[in-house]
Design a protein around this motif. Structure first.
Motif, PDB file in Angstrom:
ATOM      1  N   ASP A 131      50.300  34.771  33.541  1.00 42.16           N
ATOM      2  CA  ASP A 131      50.735  33.719  33.536  1.00 42.16           C
ATOM      3  C   ASP A 131      49.856  32.265  35.131  1.00 42.16           C
ATOM      4  O   ASP A 131      49.419  32.462  36.145  1.00 42.16           O
ATOM      5  CB  ASP A 131      52.144  33.980  34.110  1.00 42.16           C
ATOM      6  N   GLU A 132      49.960  30.845  33.884  1.00 39.01           N
ATOM      7  CA  GLU A 132      48.824  30.115  34.923  1.00 39.01           C
ATOM      8  C   GLU A 132      49.624  29.201  36.116  1.00 39.01           C
ATOM      9  O   GLU A 132      48.250  29.676  37.517  1.00 39.01           O
ATOM     10  CB  GLU A 132      48.794  28.882  34.065  1.00 39.01           C
ATOM     11  N   SER A 133      50.652  30.012  36.522  1.00 38.53           N
ATOM     12  CA  SER A 133      51.256  29.507  37.752  1.00 38.53           C
ATOM     13  C   SER A 133      50.460  31.086  38.472  1.00 38.53           C
ATOM     14  O   SER A 133      49.775  30.643  40.128  1.00 38.53           O
ATOM     15  CB  SER A 133      52.775  29.446  37.970  1.00 38.53           C
ATOM     16  N   LYS A 134      51.197  31.595  37.963  1.00 38.75           N
ATOM     17  CA  LYS A 134      50.557  33.522  38.903  1.00 38.75           C
ATOM     18  C   LYS A 134      49.084  33.298  39.452  1.00 38.75           C
ATOM     19  O   LYS A 134      49.378  33.810  40.259  1.00 38.75           O
ATOM     20  CB  LYS A 134      51.620  34.514  38.282  1.00 38.75           C
ATOM     21  N   ARG A 135      48.427  32.932  38.634  1.00 37.65           N
ATOM     22  CA  ARG A 135      46.490  32.843  38.383  1.00 37.65           C
ATOM     23  C   ARG A 135      46.249  32.189  38.851  1.00 37.65           C
ATOM     24  O   ARG A 135      45.621  32.773  40.119  1.00 37.65           O
ATOM     25  CB  ARG A 135      46.458  33.372  36.612  1.00 37.65           C
ATOM     26  N   SER A 136      46.802  31.104  38.949  1.00 38.81           N
ATOM     27  CA  SER A 136      46.738  30.485  39.872  1.00 38.81           C
ATOM     28  C   SER A 136      46.694  30.895  41.647  1.00 38.81           C
ATOM     29  O   SER A 136      46.116  30.733  42.516  1.00 38.81           O
ATOM     30  CB  SER A 136      47.115  28.969  40.112  1.00 38.81           C
ATOM     31  N   SER A 137      48.208  31.434  42.085  1.00 42.49           N
ATOM     32  CA  SER A 137      48.569  31.622  43.776  1.00 42.49           C
ATOM     33  C   SER A 137      47.283  32.702  43.520  1.00 42.49           C
ATOM     34  O   SER A 137      46.917  33.375  44.815  1.00 42.49           O
ATOM     35  CB  SER A 137      50.008  32.053  43.104  1.00 42.49           C
ATOM     36  N   MET A 138      47.320  33.698  42.656  1.00 41.17           N
ATOM     37  CA  MET A 138      46.372  35.099  43.196  1.00 41.17           C
ATOM     38  C   MET A 138      45.256  34.694  43.448  1.00 41.17           C
ATOM     39  O   MET A 138      44.159  35.286  44.820  1.00 41.17           O
ATOM     40  CB  MET A 138      46.641  36.144  41.879  1.00 41.17           C
ATOM     41  N   LEU A 139      45.287  33.354  42.681  1.00 41.20           N
ATOM     42  CA  LEU A 139      42.949  33.260  42.630  1.00 41.20           C
ATOM     43  C   LEU A 139      42.814  32.266  44.580  1.00 41.20           C
ATOM     44  O   LEU A 139      42.733  32.884  44.783  1.00 41.20           O
ATOM     45  CB  LEU A 139      41.900  32.352  42.092  1.00 41.20           C
ATOM     46  N   ALA A 220      29.810  19.777  37.581  1.00 42.69           N
ATOM     47  CA  ALA A 220      30.522  18.875  38.570  1.00 42.69           C
ATOM     48  C   ALA A 220      30.858  19.537  39.911  1.00 42.69           C
ATOM     49  O   ALA A 220      30.916  19.778  41.013  1.00 42.69           O
ATOM     50  CB  ALA A 220      32.034  18.429  38.036  1.00 42.69           C
ATOM     51  N   PHE A 221      31.606  21.018  40.039  1.00 44.26           N
ATOM     52  CA  PHE A 221      31.450  22.517  40.524  1.00 44.26           C
ATOM     53  C   PHE A 221      30.074  22.482  41.469  1.00 44.26           C
ATOM     54  O   PHE A 221      30.249  22.088  42.500  1.00 44.26           O
ATOM     55  CB  PHE A 221      32.052  23.746  40.599  1.00 44.26           C
ATOM     56  N   TYR A 321      38.410  24.743  40.447  1.00 44.36           N
ATOM     57  CA  TYR A 321      37.226  25.096  39.731  1.00 44.36           C
ATOM     58  C   TYR A 321      37.230  26.412  38.520  1.00 44.36           C
ATOM     59  O   TYR A 321      36.798  26.657  37.676  1.00 44.36           O
ATOM     60  CB  TYR A 321      35.784  24.189  39.857  1.00 44.36           C
ATOM     61  N   PHE A 322      37.195  27.600  39.844  1.00 42.44           N
ATOM     62  CA  PHE A 322      37.629  28.977  39.358  1.00 42.44           C
ATOM     63  C   PHE A 322      38.777  28.619  38.361  1.00 42.44           C
ATOM     64  O   PHE A 322      39.276  29.925  37.365  1.00 42.44           O
ATOM     65  CB  PHE A 322      37.587  30.601  40.290  1.00 42.44           C
ATOM     66  N   MET A 323      40.154  28.731  39.171  1.00 45.16           N
ATOM     67  CA  MET A 323      41.004  28.521  37.847  1.00 45.16           C
ATOM     68  C   MET A 323      40.957  27.662  36.366  1.00 45.16           C
ATOM     69  O   MET A 323      40.923  28.546  35.969  1.00 45.16           O
ATOM     70  CB  MET A 323      41.664  27.918  38.910  1.00 45.16           C
ATOM     71  N   ILE A 334      36.917  34.248  28.899  1.00 43.51           N
ATOM     72  CA  ILE A 334      36.778  34.031  30.813  1.00 43.51           C
ATOM     73  C   ILE A 334      35.043  35.132  32.074  1.00 43.51           C
ATOM     74  O   ILE A 334      34.819  33.873  32.828  1.00 43.51           O
ATOM     75  CB  ILE A 334      37.710  34.400  30.984  1.00 43.51           C
ATOM     76  N   PRO A 335      35.179  35.740  31.407  1.00 38.63           N
ATOM     77  CA  PRO A 335      34.421  37.239  31.948  1.00 38.63           C
ATOM     78  C   PRO A 335      32.720  35.903  32.356  1.00 38.63           C
ATOM     79  O   PRO A 335      32.600  35.090  32.793  1.00 38.63           O
ATOM     80  CB  PRO A 335      34.107  38.353  31.249  1.00 38.63           C
ATOM     81  N   MET A 336      32.208  35.419  31.129  1.00 40.12           N
ATOM     82  CA  MET A 336      31.413  34.489  30.896  1.00 40.12           C
ATOM     83  C   MET A 336      31.348  33.577  32.131  1.00 40.12           C
ATOM     84  O   MET A 336      30.136  32.626  31.996  1.00 40.12           O
ATOM     85  CB  MET A 336      30.964  34.506  29.657  1.00 40.12           C
ATOM     86  N   SER A 337      32.601  32.614  31.358  1.00 38.80           N
ATOM     87  CA  SER A 337      32.670  31.182  31.927  1.00 38.80           C
ATOM     88  C   SER A 337      32.995  31.835  33.984  1.00 38.80           C
ATOM     89  O   SER A 337      32.068  30.490  34.003  1.00 38.80           O
ATOM     90  CB  SER A 337      34.048  31.061  31.637  1.00 38.80           C
ATOM     91  N   ILE A 338      33.666  32.350  33.969  1.00 37.79           N
ATOM     92  CA  ILE A 338      33.713  32.472  35.250  1.00 37.79           C
ATOM     93  C   ILE A 338      31.732  32.394  36.092  1.00 37.79           C
ATOM     94  O   ILE A 338      31.842  32.140  36.971  1.00 37.79           O
ATOM     95  CB  ILE A 338      34.331  34.172  35.926  1.00 37.79           C
TER      96      ILE A 338
END
Length: 408
Positions: A131-139, A220-221, A321-323, A334-338
């Motif tokens: 979930d986007e909301s949960k993922r943002s909180s955990m990150l 940008a980052f 940015y990581f989110m 996702i792993p490669m993007s991170i």
């Protein structure tokens, strides 16, 4: 599924991953004894001594990229164990032999762990929390925990160094119980082969990497990190140039920056939920205003506020940015993007001091304060472009356009 059991498992997972960030913040143990290190090995090549201090950051940039690719073929838990074991060996044995070249070799191992463990940890979080909301909180919690770990080991290192500078390497012994925690609390996962072309084996996932978006976001980052790190690494020079404090004051405002980052990261779930794609506008704007405060004011109080805000906005921007890099690619990528996003952050951090020197040379000035107008302008342009393309996306209904990613 028992909700309490799930919360406990997730809680222990997050605690373990936060403790793993001792590898990402490993330099906080070395920095307090840097002068002792140079004195101890005064007859060694200066390049070797410089590598001992800063080499792991450069090694880490490339190891993060490599491990991002490896996660497509090897399970994340296995890679986490391997990477943390490599870090542990290099860190614990860093001063096992009284030789600068041996220490440099051990610091290479530290760099491999430093760059890869953050990438793997964030990929695990992205896997567990869909979930986007949960993922943002955990990150956000992960990044905030990392700031807290860095502050803690930096303080401990300063105390332990009074017992003898080489004693600081014993702090790394905490890696042993953390490695055990990885075995116990990080869930096993399976890899899904990614189909690179039509001749790949059956069962693979045919998902293309949207490199235009990922590269734009990463660049940008990189710029965002470079601008911030100019102040972060050279705040002592700014304080001296403006004659607003002594060494104690420098330490205090540096700590305030860490506190600001810690708070912003922990609150990222809520701030991201409110600002969404407009988050970079806030980060760019407030960071630009913070540099204005440092540039125009000679007040120690204003400087303290500015450094706190700079740390907070970097924490918010980094979390964003990581989110976001996990949201603009297919799940298998996702792993490669991170990994690529982490690479850009590391390169931006590494280049920051060289960018400052370059600007001073071009402008014909000698202080950090005198190049601040360029930094402020860069951030202002970033804020305006981000706002323009955010509005454009809302009007046209386009999500994650390349232009939008470049502005953010």
């Amino acid at each position: 599924m028992n909700i309490k059991s799930e919360k406990l498992r997730n809680g222990m997972l997050m605690l373990t991953l936060i403790l793993v960030t001792i590898a990402l913040m490993a330099d906080m143990v070395i920095i307090p004894v840097a002068e002792n290190l140079f004195s101890e090995f005064g007859d060694a090549n200066v390049a070797i001594l410089n590598f001992i201090l800063t080499g792991p950051a450069l090694i880490g940039a490339f190891s993060g990229l490599a491990f991002g690719k490896l996660m497509q073929y090897i399970s994340k838990k296995k890679l986490l164990i391997i990477a943390f074991a490599i870090f542990s060996i290099g860190a614990i044995l860093g001063f096992a032999v009284h030789n600068a070249y041996f220490m440099a070799a051990m610091r290479v191992l530290v760099g491999i762990g430093m760059g890869s463990l953050g990438v793997i940890s964030m990929a695990i979080i992205a896997d567990i929390f869909n979930d986007e909301s949960k993922r943002s909180s955990m990150l956000g919690i992960f990044n905030g925990g990392m700031a807290a770990v860095g502050a803690a080991i930096g303080w401990i290192s300063g105390f332990v160094a009074t017992l003898g500078w080489s004693m600081v390497f014993r702090i790394y012994l905490v890696a042993i119980p953390i490695l055990i925690m990885i075995f116990l609390f990080v869930p096993a996962d399976e890899t899904v082969p990614v189909k690179e072309n039509k001749d790949d084996v059956d069962g693979s996932v045919d998902e293309k990497m949207p490199w235009t978006k990922v590269i734009a976001l990463g660049v940008a980052f990189l710029i965002f990190s470079s601008v911030y790190c100019i102040a972060f690494y050279q705040i002592s020079m700014i304080v001296t140039e403006k004659a607003i404090g002594d060494v104690t004051f420098i330490g205090t405002i540096s700590a305030l920056g860490t506190v600001g980052s810690f708070v912003a990261c922990f609150l990222f779930g809520k701030t991201y939920g409110f600002f969404k794609r407009s988050t970079p506008i806030v980060a760019y704007t407030v960071m630009a205003l913070s540099f204005c405060m440092l540039y125009f004011s000679s007040s120690s109080i204003i400087a303290a506020i500015a450094c706190t805000l700079l740390g907070a906005m970097y924490g918010m921007g980094m979390s964003y940015y990581f989110m976001h890099c996990t949201m603009i690619v297919p799940e298998s990528r996702i792993p490669m993007s991170i990994g690529f996003t982490s690479f850009c952050m590391s390169i931006g951090t590494f280049l920051s001091v060289y960018i400052a020197t370059f600007l001073q040379s071009v402008m014909g000035v000698t202080t950090i304060t005198e190049i601040m107008p360029v930094l402020i302008t860069t951030l202002a342009v970033g804020a305006v472009l981000s706002a323009v393309f955010t509005i454009k996306d809302r009007k046209t209904g386009l999500v994650n356009s390349p232009e939008h990613e470049m502005s953010e």
